[in-house]
Design a protein around this motif. Structure first.
Motif, PDB file in Angstrom:
ATOM      1  N   ASP A   1       0.810  -1.217   0.000  1.00 17.46           N
ATOM      2  CA  ASP A   1       0.000   0.000   0.000  1.00 17.46           C
ATOM      3  C   ASP A   1       0.843   1.268   0.000  1.00 17.46           C
ATOM      4  OD1 ASP A   1      -0.912  -0.089   3.567  1.00 17.46           O
ATOM      5  OD2 ASP A   1       0.996  -0.174   2.515  1.00 17.46           O
ATOM      6  N   GLY A   2       2.147   1.113  -0.278  1.00 19.52           N
ATOM      7  CA  GLY A   2       2.979   2.279  -0.514  1.00 19.52           C
ATOM      8  C   GLY A   2       3.743   2.849   0.659  1.00 19.52           C
ATOM      9  N   ARG A   3       3.688   2.211   1.809  1.00 22.33           N
ATOM     10  CA  ARG A   3       4.486   2.718   2.948  1.00 22.33           C
ATOM     11  C   ARG A   3       5.942   2.370   2.702  1.00 22.33           C
ATOM     12  NH1 ARG A   3       3.278  -0.220   7.221  1.00 22.33           N
ATOM     13  NH2 ARG A   3       1.875  -1.625   6.082  1.00 22.33           N
ATOM     14  N   THR A   4       6.820   3.302   3.057  1.00 24.80           N
ATOM     15  CA  THR A   4       8.247   3.131   2.787  1.00 24.80           C
ATOM     16  C   THR A   4       9.067   3.105   4.071  1.00 24.80           C
ATOM     17  OG1 THR A   4       8.527   5.513   2.509  1.00 24.80           O
ATOM     18  CG2 THR A   4       8.086   4.220   0.525  1.00 24.80           C
ATOM     19  N   ILE A   5      10.139   2.364   4.002  1.00 23.68           N
ATOM     20  CA  ILE A   5      11.097   2.272   5.112  1.00 23.68           C
ATOM     21  C   ILE A   5      12.486   2.358   4.501  1.00 23.68           C
ATOM     22  CG2 ILE A   5      11.977   0.825   6.972  1.00 23.68           C
ATOM     23  CD1 ILE A   5       9.258  -0.593   6.999  1.00 23.68           C
ATOM     24  N   TYR A   6      13.377   3.124   5.152  1.00 22.97           N
ATOM     25  CA  TYR A   6      14.732   3.294   4.644  1.00 22.97           C
ATOM     26  C   TYR A   6      15.748   2.946   5.718  1.00 22.97           C
ATOM     27  CZ  TYR A   6      12.585   5.884   0.824  1.00 22.97           C
ATOM     28  OH  TYR A   6      11.823   6.242  -0.259  1.00 22.97           O
ATOM     29  N   ALA A   7      16.847   2.349   5.279  1.00 28.15           N
ATOM     30  CA  ALA A   7      17.985   2.185   6.168  1.00 28.15           C
ATOM     31  C   ALA A   7      18.558   3.564   6.460  1.00 28.15           C
ATOM     32  CB  ALA A   7      19.029   1.294   5.514  1.00 28.15           C
ATOM     33  N   GLU A   8      19.240   3.672   7.595  1.00 24.98           N
ATOM     34  CA  GLU A   8      19.834   4.978   7.946  1.00 24.98           C
ATOM     35  C   GLU A   8      20.756   5.472   6.837  1.00 24.98           C
ATOM     36  OE1 GLU A   8      17.694   6.012  11.024  1.00 24.98           O
ATOM     37  OE2 GLU A   8      19.423   7.208  10.390  1.00 24.98           O
ATOM     38  N   SER A   9      21.480   4.543   6.233  1.00 22.64           N
ATOM     39  CA  SER A   9      22.444   4.916   5.199  1.00 22.64           C
ATOM     40  C   SER A   9      21.766   5.392   3.914  1.00 22.64           C
ATOM     41  CB  SER A   9      23.353   3.726   4.881  1.00 22.64           C
ATOM     42  OG  SER A   9      22.587   2.630   4.412  1.00 22.64           O
ATOM     43  N   ALA A  10      20.472   5.121   3.786  1.00 21.46           N
ATOM     44  CA  ALA A  10      19.759   5.467   2.559  1.00 21.46           C
ATOM     45  C   ALA A  10      18.842   6.680   2.718  1.00 21.46           C
ATOM     46  CB  ALA A  10      18.936   4.273   2.085  1.00 21.46           C
ATOM     47  N   LYS A  11      18.660   7.133   3.926  1.00 19.34           N
ATOM     48  CA  LYS A  11      17.741   8.257   4.143  1.00 19.34           C
ATOM     49  C   LYS A  11      18.302   9.537   3.522  1.00 19.34           C
ATOM     50  CE  LYS A  11      15.594   6.521   8.364  1.00 19.34           C
ATOM     51  NZ  LYS A  11      15.422   6.700   9.822  1.00 19.34           N
ATOM     52  N   GLY A  12      17.437  10.233   2.812  1.00 16.68           N
ATOM     53  CA  GLY A  12      17.798  11.526   2.257  1.00 16.68           C
ATOM     54  C   GLY A  12      18.200  11.505   0.798  1.00 16.68           C
ATOM     55  N   ARG A  13      18.872  10.448   0.336  1.00 14.05           N
ATOM     56  CA  ARG A  13      19.331  10.404  -1.058  1.00 14.05           C
ATOM     57  C   ARG A  13      18.637   9.324  -1.886  1.00 14.05           C
ATOM     58  NH1 ARG A  13      24.176   8.824  -2.223  1.00 14.05           N
ATOM     59  NH2 ARG A  13      24.559   7.667  -0.293  1.00 14.05           N
ATOM     60  N   PHE A  14      17.974   8.397  -1.212  1.00 12.02           N
ATOM     61  CA  PHE A  14      17.337   7.273  -1.901  1.00 12.02           C
ATOM     62  C   PHE A  14      15.814   7.398  -1.778  1.00 12.02           C
ATOM     63  CE2 PHE A  14      20.893   4.179  -2.451  1.00 12.02           C
ATOM     64  CZ  PHE A  14      21.879   4.911  -1.814  1.00 12.02           C
ATOM     65  N   THR A  15      15.129   7.096  -2.880  1.00 12.21           N
ATOM     66  CA  THR A  15      13.672   7.094  -2.861  1.00 12.21           C
ATOM     67  C   THR A  15      13.167   5.844  -3.552  1.00 12.21           C
ATOM     68  OG1 THR A  15      13.613   9.519  -2.950  1.00 12.21           O
ATOM     69  CG2 THR A  15      11.577   8.334  -3.475  1.00 12.21           C
ATOM     70  N   ILE A  16      12.396   5.060  -2.821  1.00 12.82           N
ATOM     71  CA  ILE A  16      11.805   3.859  -3.394  1.00 12.82           C
ATOM     72  C   ILE A  16      10.357   4.148  -3.770  1.00 12.82           C
ATOM     73  CG2 ILE A  16      11.072   2.930  -1.149  1.00 12.82           C
ATOM     74  CD1 ILE A  16      11.764   0.122  -2.225  1.00 12.82           C
ATOM     75  N   SER A  17       9.933   3.573  -4.887  1.00 14.44           N
ATOM     76  CA  SER A  17       8.551   3.731  -5.330  1.00 14.44           C
ATOM     77  C   SER A  17       8.150   2.488  -6.098  1.00 14.44           C
ATOM     78  CB  SER A  17       8.385   4.985  -6.200  1.00 14.44           C
ATOM     79  OG  SER A  17       9.213   4.911  -7.346  1.00 14.44           O
ATOM     80  N   ARG A  18       6.875   2.360  -6.376  1.00 13.82           N
ATOM     81  CA  ARG A  18       6.411   1.182  -7.106  1.00 13.82           C
ATOM     82  C   ARG A  18       5.244   1.548  -7.999  1.00 13.82           C
ATOM     83  NH1 ARG A  18       4.777  -3.136  -2.800  1.00 13.82           N
ATOM     84  NH2 ARG A  18       3.734  -4.215  -4.543  1.00 13.82           N
ATOM     85  N   ASP A  19       5.075   0.723  -9.014  1.00 18.45           N
ATOM     86  CA  ASP A  19       3.934   0.835  -9.924  1.00 18.45           C
ATOM     87  C   ASP A  19       3.284  -0.540  -9.952  1.00 18.45           C
ATOM     88  OD1 ASP A  19       2.231   0.789 -12.175  1.00 18.45           O
ATOM     89  OD2 ASP A  19       3.383   2.365 -13.159  1.00 18.45           O
ATOM     90  N   ASN A  20       2.206  -0.692  -9.215  1.00 19.84           N
ATOM     91  CA  ASN A  20       1.584  -2.013  -9.099  1.00 19.84           C
ATOM     92  C   ASN A  20       0.996  -2.489 -10.424  1.00 19.84           C
ATOM     93  OD1 ASN A  20       2.211  -2.281  -6.362  1.00 19.84           O
ATOM     94  ND2 ASN A  20       0.366  -1.186  -5.747  1.00 19.84           N
ATOM     95  N   PHE A  21       0.512  -1.557 -11.226  1.00 21.02           N
ATOM     96  CA  PHE A  21      -0.071  -1.962 -12.510  1.00 21.02           C
ATOM     97  C   PHE A  21       0.995  -2.548 -13.425  1.00 21.02           C
ATOM     98  CE2 PHE A  21      -3.186  -2.130 -15.732  1.00 21.02           C
ATOM     99  CZ  PHE A  21      -2.586  -1.753 -16.920  1.00 21.02           C
TER     100      PHE A  21
END
Length: 124
Positions: free
Chosen positions: A54-74
């Motif tokens: 449902d689109g909730r995101t979690i980041y490792a400390e090392s990835a916060k700020g520069r990394f963005t995860i997203s998805r396209d379910n279709f």
């Protein structure tokens, strides 16, 4: 059968950006959590980011700020946008997905799948 294929890696200068993609194929009924990992040379594979169905995101400390995860379910895809790349970001990037789909001929079930990885090399 279900497969994951990553793309978008390459050689980039420090400070640049990349958008990694991971596409799922095969007979898929549902896709749940999707994740990106990185394995740097001579290091263990580490989790960078995760996104729920449902689109909730979690980041490792090392990835916060520069990394963005997203998805396209279709399209059955997950993406990782990486900005301000650093030489330490060099490694093989893998996606993992929790999928309910065809495990073998006419047999459906839920399991984790991994892609084959895409190489990212950041030059200084």
């Amino acid at each position: 059968q279900v497969q994951l294929v990553e793309s978008g890696g390459g050689l980039v200068q420090a400070g640049g950006s990349l958008r990694l993609s991971c596409a799922a194929s095969g007979k898929i009924n549902s896709m749940y959590d999707m994740e990106w990992y990185r394995q740097a040379p001579a290091k263990e594979r580490e989790l960078l980011a995760a996104i729920t169905g449902d689109g909730r995101t979690i980041y490792a400390e090392s990835a916060k700020g520069r990394f963005t995860i997203s998805r396209d379910n279709f399209k059955k895809m997950v993406f990782l946008q990486v900005n301000s790349l650093k030489p330490d970001d060099t490694g093989v990037y893998y996606c993992k997905a929790d999928i309910f789909g065809e495990i073998s001929r006419n047999t459906f079930g839920r399991r984790d799948y991994w892609g084959q990885g895409t190489q990212v090399t950041v030059s200084s």
